[in-house]
Scaffold this motif. Structure first.
Motif, PDB file in Angstrom:
ATOM      1  N   ARG A 241      -5.933   0.466  -6.089  1.00  0.00           N
ATOM      2  CA  ARG A 241      -5.805   1.394  -5.513  1.00  0.00           C
ATOM      3  C   ARG A 241      -6.696   2.588  -6.431  1.00  0.00           C
ATOM      4  O   ARG A 241      -6.808   2.019  -7.599  1.00  0.00           O
ATOM      5  CB  ARG A 241      -3.977   1.965  -5.993  1.00  0.00           C
ATOM      6  N   ASP A 242      -7.522   3.187  -5.965  1.00  0.00           N
ATOM      7  CA  ASP A 242      -7.200   4.860  -6.054  1.00  0.00           C
ATOM      8  C   ASP A 242      -6.959   5.510  -7.038  1.00  0.00           C
ATOM      9  O   ASP A 242      -7.016   6.113  -5.659  1.00  0.00           O
ATOM     10  CB  ASP A 242      -8.322   5.012  -5.200  1.00  0.00           C
TER      11      ASP A 242
ATOM     12  N   ASP B  46      -1.183  -0.857  -7.236  1.00  0.00           N
ATOM     13  CA  ASP B  46      -2.227  -0.884  -8.125  1.00  0.00           C
ATOM     14  C   ASP B  46      -2.930  -2.166  -7.850  1.00  0.00           C
ATOM     15  O   ASP B  46      -4.388  -1.425  -7.638  1.00  0.00           O
ATOM     16  CB  ASP B  46      -1.920  -0.872  -9.873  1.00  0.00           C
ATOM     17  N   ARG B  47      -2.752  -3.526  -7.766  1.00  0.00           N
ATOM     18  CA  ARG B  47      -3.513  -4.073  -7.440  1.00  0.00           C
ATOM     19  C   ARG B  47      -2.538  -4.870  -6.330  1.00  0.00           C
ATOM     20  O   ARG B  47      -1.693  -5.573  -6.193  1.00  0.00           O
ATOM     21  CB  ARG B  47      -3.852  -5.379  -8.263  1.00  0.00           C
TER      22      ARG B  47
ATOM     23  N   LEU C 224      -7.216  -5.854  -2.967  1.00  0.00           N
ATOM     24  CA  LEU C 224      -7.001  -4.200  -3.095  1.00  0.00           C
ATOM     25  C   LEU C 224      -6.741  -3.326  -4.337  1.00  0.00           C
ATOM     26  O   LEU C 224      -5.747  -3.785  -4.685  1.00  0.00           O
ATOM     27  CB  LEU C 224      -6.439  -3.701  -1.645  1.00  0.00           C
TER      28      LEU C 224
ATOM     29  N   SER D  34     -10.333   4.592   0.563  1.00  0.00           N
ATOM     30  CA  SER D  34      -9.974   5.360  -0.185  1.00  0.00           C
ATOM     31  C   SER D  34     -10.538   6.442   0.376  1.00  0.00           C
ATOM     32  O   SER D  34     -11.980   5.776   0.993  1.00  0.00           O
ATOM     33  CB  SER D  34     -10.587   4.167  -1.969  1.00  0.00           C
TER      34      SER D  34
ATOM     35  N   CYS E  12       0.717  -1.037   0.106  1.00  0.00           N
ATOM     36  CA  CYS E  12      -0.288  -0.328   0.389  1.00  0.00           C
ATOM     37  C   CYS E  12       0.888   1.267   0.029  1.00  0.00           C
ATOM     38  O   CYS E  12       1.130   2.081  -0.753  1.00  0.00           O
ATOM     39  CB  CYS E  12      -0.893  -0.281   1.267  1.00  0.00           C
TER      40      CYS E  12
ATOM     41  N   HIS F  50      -5.234   3.958   4.515  1.00  0.00           N
ATOM     42  CA  HIS F  50      -5.005   3.541   3.507  1.00  0.00           C
ATOM     43  C   HIS F  50      -5.791   2.903   2.327  1.00  0.00           C
ATOM     44  O   HIS F  50      -6.525   2.849   1.790  1.00  0.00           O
ATOM     45  CB  HIS F  50      -4.265   2.302   2.892  1.00  0.00           C
TER      46      HIS F  50
ATOM     47  N   TYR G  50      -7.322   2.867  -0.952  1.00  0.00           N
ATOM     48  CA  TYR G  50      -7.592   1.411  -1.831  1.00  0.00           C
ATOM     49  C   TYR G  50      -9.003   0.777  -1.438  1.00  0.00           C
ATOM     50  O   TYR G  50      -9.536   1.355  -0.686  1.00  0.00           O
ATOM     51  CB  TYR G  50      -6.528   0.217  -1.179  1.00  0.00           C
TER      52      TYR G  50
END
Length: 562
Positions: free
Chosen positions: A151-152, A127-128, A149, A217, A122, A215, A158
């Protein structure tokens, strides 16, 4: 190892004199002894939608059920979910691995190591993150993990995405979905949300844990990949966070021994290791939940009706707070329970559709992979032909399922057409048509265009037509059933008994795995066992409907007589 008597003592020690309850305890209830107070208590989201009393027992006395075998149905569903998650991981990585940075948290390492790896990913802005595990929160009592998870990229933080092996949408419109490869939520005009509170609470808990670690979003959303795995259903978590917080506060208080609980029958009891002991306690106190389960029991207790005896004595209109219809039936159930009566008639006459040519049908499926067996029993002019199965032993999913289904459909509809051509009447019977209807229609859809496969419209016309008879519906319309309406509860009243004492839907799943060799060489003995089980199911349907026509009115008491 703790035996049944040990668990029985535990159960009895926490039942209060004012009667069992499943939600709030009686006013005079004392908090039960709770060894969990001597160690940190941590809850995963499963505890939020299940029985409160089980939360207490599992947390306070884990050693009492440590050696109790896991319910076979629960075990099989867990294995199916694991396999589905793995298939989705492969699908997701093959679709977006080249355009997104990925990390897979090593599932073989210790939980603390996985949590550390998740937080580092994180912080690095991966990204994932697959197989995410968040640090245990000894202060809040939370523990949780997410299959994915995301990533926004717009807002930071996340978004949790979970993978579940059940349906999360239905045909319709209004759901918000995203594609699998790129997070791009938008209203979906082809799907509507199928409510699954357990999924929303799990996402809410992961979101709170991401917040705890800085972490989350700010979008406040989460995603679910359900059975079929063709999209991500997006949930707005702001709609459930308040309810989640309230529910978690209640359950953690129960787990910490700060709130008392007592047994009450709910749907979860069927697969709970504590149920034999809870049932004994409830039976001893003649608790009202034995005939009015779940929220209905709570309504009755709120009115001072705590025992089956008190409910049986009810004289008057239904309580205003009663959820839905059927209050009169529950009163009859209470009276039947006290009298030991297994079945009660609603009507003076008992009828079920009969015909010159009758076919009893029972289908066997394996999870959501397909229907491998269609068993049939043909009776004409009082003469019953030998049981006839249409089966594939190729492990599902398999295209050979199309062959066995086409053979079954051709035989069934051919029999129907020949019967009508001779000027005779025809009826095909099943018990609880929802499963048979599902696989009739899905088989026609999945195998469209293959030899012998009917059009979906043809199957729909049959299941909606006059020749398809649901004996379960006939039972529901004409009987009140104190012990449940399943075929294995009702058919014995008509005098039928299964040859295999372990016969049942959950057990047959395990037999099937052995029969087709999922975990080794195919077992011919288990194939025969499944055929015997299926044959008994169609025989039971036949015996039950004939009993309804011939003897039920004379053998079963009328509700108005109780």
């Amino acid at each position: 190892m703790h035996g049944v008597s040990d668990r029985r003592t535990i159960i009895c020690s926490i039942v209060t004199s004012s009667g069992p309850r499943d939600t709030s305890p009686p006013d005079d209830a004392a908090a039960p002894p709770n060894p969990a107070q001597r160690r940190p208590v941590l809850l995963d989201p499963r505890a939020l939608t299940g029985c409160r009393h089980r939360v207490h027992l599992d947390t306070a006395y884990p050693e009492a059920v440590a050696d109790v075998p896991e319910d076979i149905g629960v075990q099989q569903r867990r294995e199916a979910a694991r396999a589905f998650r793995e298939s989705m991981r492969e699908r997701l990585m093959s679709g977006s691995a080249r355009t997104r940075s990925w990390i897979i948290i090593d599932p073989t390492t210790r939980a603390s190591e996985r949590a550390g790896a998740t937080l580092r990913a994180c912080a690095d802005g991966v990204d994932r993150i697959w197989g995410a595990v968040l640090p245990l929160e000894y202060d809040t009592g939370r523990r949780g993990r997410a299959e994915l998870l995301v990533r926004d990229r717009e807002r930071g933080g996340y978004i949790p995405v979970i993978v579940v092996n059940h349906k999360v949408t239905d045909p319709g419109s209004g759901a918000v979905t995203s594609g699998l490869d790129d997070w791009a939520p938008e209203v979906d005009e082809t799907r509507k949300v199928r409510a699954q509170q357990r999924d929303q609470f799990r996402l809410a808990q992961i979101h709170r844990m991401l917040e705890h670690n800085g972490h989350a979003s700010p979008a406040g959303v989460g995603g679910v990949i359900g059975y079929g795995g063709d999209c991500i259903l997006v949930h707005d978590l702001s709609a459930v966070l308040d309810q989640y917080d309230e529910r978690f506060a209640d359950r953690i208080a129960v787990a910490r021994g700060e709130l008392a609980t007592a047994p009450s029958q709910v749907g979860e009891c069927r697969s709970c290791p504590w149920w034999p002991d809870c049932k004994a306690s409830l039976t001893e106190s003649r608790d009202v939940s034995l005939v009015a389960t779940g929220s209905r029991a709570e309504v009755l207790r709120g009115m001072g009706v705590r025992t089956i005896d008190a409910l049986a004595a009810w004289d008057g209109p239904p309580p205003e707070e009663w959820p839905g219809n059927g209050f009169d039936d529950v009163v009859v159930l209470a009276r039947a329970w006290l009298s030991g009566i297994p079945l009660v008639r609603r009507t003076a006459e008992v009828t079920v559709t009969r015909a010159d040519v009758e076919v009893d049908v029972d289908m066997e499926s394996y999870q959501e992979h397909g229907a491998y067996l269609w068993g049939t029993l043909l009776t004409e002019n009082g003469v019953t032909q030998p049981y006839r199965p249409f089966v594939t032993w190729d492990p599902l999913p398999t295209v050979d399922e199309a062959r066995s289904f086409a053979e079954f459909w051709g035989w069934l509809t051919g029999t129907l057409e020949r019967t009508l051509a001779r000027g005779k009447t025809f009826a095909a019977y099943c018990y609880s048509r929802s499963a048979e209807d599902k696989w009739l229609l899905e088989s026609a859809t999945r195998f469209a265009g293959l030899p012998g496969i009917p059009a979906v419209a043809e199957v729909r016309a049959f299941v909606d037509g006059p020749h398809w008879v649901d004996v379960y519906q006939a039972v529901s319309d004409q009987f009140i059933c104190p012990n449940g309406k399943g075929l294995k509860k009702i058919a014995p009243v008509a005098g039928f008994h299964w040859r295999d004492s372990e016969a049942g839907g959950e057990a047959s799943m395990s037999w099937y795995r052995d029969a087709v060799g999922y975990d080794g060489e195919p077992d011919a003995a288990q194939r025969e066992r499944l055929l015997v089980y299926n044959e008994d199911d169609v025989q039971a349907t036949k015996v039950l409907r004939e009993w309804m026509t011939d003897r039920a009115a004379a053998e079963v008491p009328l509700a108005s007589e109780l």
